[in-house]
Motif scaffolding. Structure first.
Motif, PDB file in Angstrom:
ATOM      1  N   VAL A  79       0.961  -1.013   0.070  1.00  0.00           N
ATOM      2  CA  VAL A  79      -0.051   0.091   0.158  1.00  0.00           C
ATOM      3  C   VAL A  79       0.955   1.289  -0.011  1.00  0.00           C
ATOM      4  O   VAL A  79       0.633   2.114  -0.733  1.00  0.00           O
ATOM      5  CB  VAL A  79      -0.983  -0.043   1.278  1.00  0.00           C
ATOM      6  CG1 VAL A  79      -1.786   1.126   1.263  1.00  0.00           C
ATOM      7  CG2 VAL A  79      -1.883  -1.134   1.215  1.00  0.00           C
ATOM      8  N   GLU A  80       1.791   1.171   0.909  1.00  0.00           N
ATOM      9  CA  GLU A  80       2.847   2.586   0.851  1.00  0.00           C
ATOM     10  C   GLU A  80       3.639   2.673  -0.344  1.00  0.00           C
ATOM     11  O   GLU A  80       4.055   3.321  -0.673  1.00  0.00           O
ATOM     12  CB  GLU A  80       3.636   2.292   2.126  1.00  0.00           C
ATOM     13  CG  GLU A  80       2.669   2.250   3.329  1.00  0.00           C
ATOM     14  CD  GLU A  80       1.891   3.931   3.533  1.00  0.00           C
ATOM     15  OE1 GLU A  80       2.706   5.012   2.960  1.00  0.00           O
ATOM     16  OE2 GLU A  80       0.780   3.853   4.064  1.00  0.00           O
ATOM     17  N   TYR A  81       4.165   1.144  -0.743  1.00  0.00           N
ATOM     18  CA  TYR A  81       4.864   1.521  -2.020  1.00  0.00           C
ATOM     19  C   TYR A  81       4.160   1.955  -3.153  1.00  0.00           C
ATOM     20  O   TYR A  81       4.720   2.692  -3.939  1.00  0.00           O
ATOM     21  CB  TYR A  81       5.546  -0.082  -2.299  1.00  0.00           C
ATOM     22  CG  TYR A  81       6.649  -0.263  -1.750  1.00  0.00           C
ATOM     23  CD1 TYR A  81       7.840  -0.163  -2.086  1.00  0.00           C
ATOM     24  CD2 TYR A  81       6.520  -1.259  -0.704  1.00  0.00           C
ATOM     25  CE1 TYR A  81       9.166  -0.505  -1.391  1.00  0.00           C
ATOM     26  CE2 TYR A  81       7.703  -1.793  -0.130  1.00  0.00           C
ATOM     27  CZ  TYR A  81       8.878  -1.312  -0.524  1.00  0.00           C
ATOM     28  OH  TYR A  81      10.152  -1.778   0.116  1.00  0.00           O
ATOM     29  N   GLN A  82       2.672   1.847  -3.167  1.00  0.00           N
ATOM     30  CA  GLN A  82       2.006   2.227  -4.326  1.00  0.00           C
ATOM     31  C   GLN A  82       1.914   3.801  -4.472  1.00  0.00           C
ATOM     32  O   GLN A  82       1.852   4.631  -5.241  1.00  0.00           O
ATOM     33  CB  GLN A  82       0.756   1.630  -4.536  1.00  0.00           C
ATOM     34  CG  GLN A  82      -0.104   1.727  -5.636  1.00  0.00           C
ATOM     35  CD  GLN A  82      -1.011   2.928  -5.766  1.00  0.00           C
ATOM     36  OE1 GLN A  82      -1.175   3.625  -4.702  1.00  0.00           O
ATOM     37  NE2 GLN A  82      -1.522   3.492  -6.921  1.00  0.00           N
ATOM     38  N   LYS A  83       2.203   4.311  -3.200  1.00  0.00           N
ATOM     39  CA  LYS A  83       1.956   5.864  -3.104  1.00  0.00           C
ATOM     40  C   LYS A  83       3.385   6.339  -3.255  1.00  0.00           C
ATOM     41  O   LYS A  83       3.406   7.657  -3.540  1.00  0.00           O
ATOM     42  CB  LYS A  83       1.608   6.007  -1.546  1.00  0.00           C
ATOM     43  CG  LYS A  83       0.357   5.735  -1.269  1.00  0.00           C
ATOM     44  CD  LYS A  83      -0.117   6.097  -0.040  1.00  0.00           C
ATOM     45  CE  LYS A  83      -1.536   5.195   0.799  1.00  0.00           C
ATOM     46  NZ  LYS A  83      -1.628   5.364   2.246  1.00  0.00           N
ATOM     47  N   LYS A  84       4.380   5.751  -2.934  1.00  0.00           N
ATOM     48  CA  LYS A  84       5.777   6.302  -3.133  1.00  0.00           C
ATOM     49  C   LYS A  84       6.323   6.813  -4.448  1.00  0.00           C
ATOM     50  O   LYS A  84       6.740   7.887  -4.485  1.00  0.00           O
ATOM     51  CB  LYS A  84       6.766   5.224  -2.554  1.00  0.00           C
ATOM     52  CG  LYS A  84       8.293   5.794  -2.440  1.00  0.00           C
ATOM     53  CD  LYS A  84       9.064   4.521  -2.003  1.00  0.00           C
ATOM     54  CE  LYS A  84      10.603   4.873  -1.622  1.00  0.00           C
ATOM     55  NZ  LYS A  84      11.184   3.871  -1.278  1.00  0.00           N
ATOM     56  N   ARG A 104       0.264   4.172 -10.833  1.00  0.00           N
ATOM     57  CA  ARG A 104       0.792   2.927 -10.932  1.00  0.00           C
ATOM     58  C   ARG A 104       0.226   1.743 -10.428  1.00  0.00           C
ATOM     59  O   ARG A 104      -0.471   1.794  -9.231  1.00  0.00           O
ATOM     60  CB  ARG A 104       2.709   3.156 -10.610  1.00  0.00           C
ATOM     61  CG  ARG A 104       3.221   3.667 -11.383  1.00  0.00           C
ATOM     62  CD  ARG A 104       4.915   3.867 -11.080  1.00  0.00           C
ATOM     63  NE  ARG A 104       5.851   4.448 -11.952  1.00  0.00           N
ATOM     64  CZ  ARG A 104       5.966   5.723 -12.078  1.00  0.00           C
ATOM     65  NH1 ARG A 104       5.237   6.484 -11.161  1.00  0.00           N
ATOM     66  NH2 ARG A 104       6.838   6.229 -12.839  1.00  0.00           N
ATOM     67  N   VAL A 105       0.376   0.581 -10.862  1.00  0.00           N
ATOM     68  CA  VAL A 105      -0.249  -0.522 -10.361  1.00  0.00           C
ATOM     69  C   VAL A 105       1.150  -1.287  -9.956  1.00  0.00           C
ATOM     70  O   VAL A 105       1.680  -1.591 -10.580  1.00  0.00           O
ATOM     71  CB  VAL A 105      -1.030  -1.246 -11.417  1.00  0.00           C
ATOM     72  CG1 VAL A 105      -1.590  -2.523 -11.174  1.00  0.00           C
ATOM     73  CG2 VAL A 105      -2.235  -0.416 -12.065  1.00  0.00           C
ATOM     74  N   LEU A 128       3.640   0.663 -13.846  1.00  0.00           N
ATOM     75  CA  LEU A 128       3.740  -0.374 -12.789  1.00  0.00           C
ATOM     76  C   LEU A 128       4.791   0.064 -11.658  1.00  0.00           C
ATOM     77  O   LEU A 128       5.610   0.781 -11.763  1.00  0.00           O
ATOM     78  CB  LEU A 128       4.028  -1.816 -13.702  1.00  0.00           C
ATOM     79  CG  LEU A 128       3.536  -2.327 -14.603  1.00  0.00           C
ATOM     80  CD1 LEU A 128       3.950  -3.335 -15.259  1.00  0.00           C
ATOM     81  CD2 LEU A 128       1.863  -2.518 -14.405  1.00  0.00           C
ATOM     82  N   ILE A 129       4.766  -0.993 -10.672  1.00  0.00           N
ATOM     83  CA  ILE A 129       5.521  -0.931  -9.538  1.00  0.00           C
ATOM     84  C   ILE A 129       6.135  -2.649  -9.452  1.00  0.00           C
ATOM     85  O   ILE A 129       5.040  -3.296  -8.909  1.00  0.00           O
ATOM     86  CB  ILE A 129       5.337  -0.387  -8.206  1.00  0.00           C
ATOM     87  CG1 ILE A 129       5.072   0.994  -8.488  1.00  0.00           C
ATOM     88  CG2 ILE A 129       6.320  -0.605  -7.105  1.00  0.00           C
ATOM     89  CD1 ILE A 129       4.345   1.827  -7.238  1.00  0.00           C
ATOM     90  N   ILE A 130       7.129  -3.078  -9.759  1.00  0.00           N
ATOM     91  CA  ILE A 130       7.386  -4.598  -9.598  1.00  0.00           C
ATOM     92  C   ILE A 130       7.976  -4.691  -8.108  1.00  0.00           C
ATOM     93  O   ILE A 130       9.074  -4.113  -7.921  1.00  0.00           O
ATOM     94  CB  ILE A 130       8.424  -5.126 -10.808  1.00  0.00           C
ATOM     95  CG1 ILE A 130       7.695  -4.771 -12.218  1.00  0.00           C
ATOM     96  CG2 ILE A 130       8.575  -6.678 -10.500  1.00  0.00           C
ATOM     97  CD1 ILE A 130       8.718  -4.999 -13.369  1.00  0.00           C
ATOM     98  N   LEU A 131       7.268  -5.562  -7.178  1.00  0.00           N
ATOM     99  CA  LEU A 131       7.964  -5.675  -5.996  1.00  0.00           C
ATOM    100  C   LEU A 131       8.088  -7.228  -5.767  1.00  0.00           C
ATOM    101  O   LEU A 131       7.638  -7.990  -6.313  1.00  0.00           O
ATOM    102  CB  LEU A 131       6.911  -5.180  -4.908  1.00  0.00           C
ATOM    103  CG  LEU A 131       6.284  -3.650  -4.773  1.00  0.00           C
ATOM    104  CD1 LEU A 131       5.414  -3.702  -3.716  1.00  0.00           C
ATOM    105  CD2 LEU A 131       7.459  -2.844  -4.656  1.00  0.00           C
ATOM    106  N   GLN A 157       9.286  -7.064  -0.129  1.00  0.00           N
ATOM    107  CA  GLN A 157       8.352  -6.014  -0.359  1.00  0.00           C
ATOM    108  C   GLN A 157       6.663  -6.186  -0.402  1.00  0.00           C
ATOM    109  O   GLN A 157       6.104  -5.438   0.074  1.00  0.00           O
ATOM    110  CB  GLN A 157       8.983  -4.845  -1.694  1.00  0.00           C
ATOM    111  CG  GLN A 157      10.338  -4.778  -1.486  1.00  0.00           C
ATOM    112  CD  GLN A 157      11.124  -5.371  -2.089  1.00  0.00           C
ATOM    113  OE1 GLN A 157      10.817  -6.383  -2.975  1.00  0.00           O
ATOM    114  NE2 GLN A 157      12.527  -5.227  -2.117  1.00  0.00           N
ATOM    115  N   LEU A 158       6.513  -6.906  -1.265  1.00  0.00           N
ATOM    116  CA  LEU A 158       5.138  -7.434  -1.628  1.00  0.00           C
ATOM    117  C   LEU A 158       4.162  -8.015  -0.414  1.00  0.00           C
ATOM    118  O   LEU A 158       3.114  -7.646  -0.283  1.00  0.00           O
ATOM    119  CB  LEU A 158       4.922  -8.119  -2.977  1.00  0.00           C
ATOM    120  CG  LEU A 158       3.424  -8.384  -3.438  1.00  0.00           C
ATOM    121  CD1 LEU A 158       2.718  -6.861  -3.560  1.00  0.00           C
ATOM    122  CD2 LEU A 158       3.663  -8.875  -4.748  1.00  0.00           C
TER     123      LEU A 158
END
Length: 331
Positions: free
Chosen positions: A118-123, A137-138, A241-244, A248-249
């Protein structure tokens, strides 16, 4: 706490005739959502005639099973079955019921181990202009988001395990036309990509979503870069995208992907995009001032693994393609 998120848990909740399912995995999936996303709404999107006893969800979507689809025929002439249409239907029908701003697409045989995504998506909120299609980003998983397949680099090979982002963006990605069965011909008796390797299902989903919004991208085979080259694929990944990675994910997988399976070992993982590699694309195409912190020991491990497992496979793949061409009289 997470009331602006709905989680679409999609897929079968028990074994089907043509698909195994780990006992109790859907219960574990649903419990993990309650634990790590308290307040989020759970929408279970599955098939009629499934046993729903003991499952904890907020809304149920029952779908007519479209059955498997045929994209390929085996060398003995028998059809090779895929579940592409099943995934499209159960995902899209679930997402259509979402009323919250954000949504998660989660397979019924996966589960959450944290909520850090959730926080990575905002970053990462700086975008480049090239090939940006979504409002935000997704987040996707690195598992099966491939940089290499069969030893060669591949474009638009995005994992279908997990998606998190704006509901409108996820609908853009998953509200797709169904795949029609492949009809063999004398020239192409096995699949549309022969003698090359068939376009992967994960590439197929991305191509369908991009065509829906007007892009005329196409792939003739798994490794085709005649239209979607490496640069276009990287720009798409960087700006949409954001690839975690696993840590991280926080995505847990069923037992069939653990233990001695290739995907659980470095020899399999090294073919996937790494989180730091996504960050490098973000820096290159979206935010040049972004500082990438790289664990050079891990970087060395990945490069050594690719030298051992990826690059030698490329020679084998090229040889096999030319061998198929020769025996079919195409060279």
């Amino acid at each position: 706490m997470f009331k602006d998120i709905s989680v679409v848990v999609q897929g079968p909740v028990q074994a089907l005739v043509d698909r195994n399912q780990e006992e109790g995995i859907t219960q574990r999936c649903l419990r993990s959502v309650r634990e790590h996303l308290p307040g989020a709404k759970i929408i279970l999107s599955t098939w009629y005639d499934q046993d729903l006893d003991g499952l904890d969800y907020d809304e149920l979507v029952l779908c007519q099973d479209p059955g498997h689809n045929i994209r390929q025929y085996n060398r003995d002439g028998s059809p090779h079955y895929f579940n592409n249409n099943r995934q499209i239907v159960s995902t899209a029908e679930g997402l259509k019921k979402v009323k919250t701003k954000y949504a998660v697409k989660l397979r019924s045989d996966n589960y959450l181990t944290n909520n850090d995504f959730v926080e990575y998506q905002k970053k990462y909120d700086v975008f480049g202009d090239a090939h940006r299609y979504f409002n935000q980003r997704v987040v996707v998983s690195d598992i099966f988001t491939r940089k290499f397949a069969k030893g060669l680099s591949v474009p638009l090979h995005i994992s279908d395990f997990f998606y998190f982002g704006l509901t409108s963006d996820l609908l853009s990605l998953w509200d797709l036309p169904l795949e029609k069965d492949y009809i063999p011909s004398q020239a192409l008796p096995f699949d549309a990509s022969d003698p090359y390797h068939l376009v992967d299902c994960t590439q197929l989903f991305v191509l369908k979503s991009l065509k829906k919004i007007g892009e005329k991208f196409d792939l003739k085979h798994l490794h085709d870069k005649s239209i979607v080259g490496t640069k276009i694929s990287e720009e798409f990944i960087a700006n949409n995208l954001i690839i975690l990675g696993e840590t991280q994910l926080g995505l847990g997988l069923p037992s069939k992907f653990k233990g001695n399976t290739r995907v659980s070992k470095l020899k399999g993982k090294c073919s996937h995009y790494q989180f730091f590699e996504w960050e490098l694309l973000y820096k290159k195409y979206s935010y040049r001032d972004y500082k990438v912190e790289i664990d050079f020991f891990y970087l060395a491990r990945i490069h050594i693994a690719r030298l051992c497992y990826i690059y030698p496979r490329s020679l084998e793949t090229i040889f096999n393609i030319y061998k198929r061409k020769y025996f079919r009289g195409l060279s």
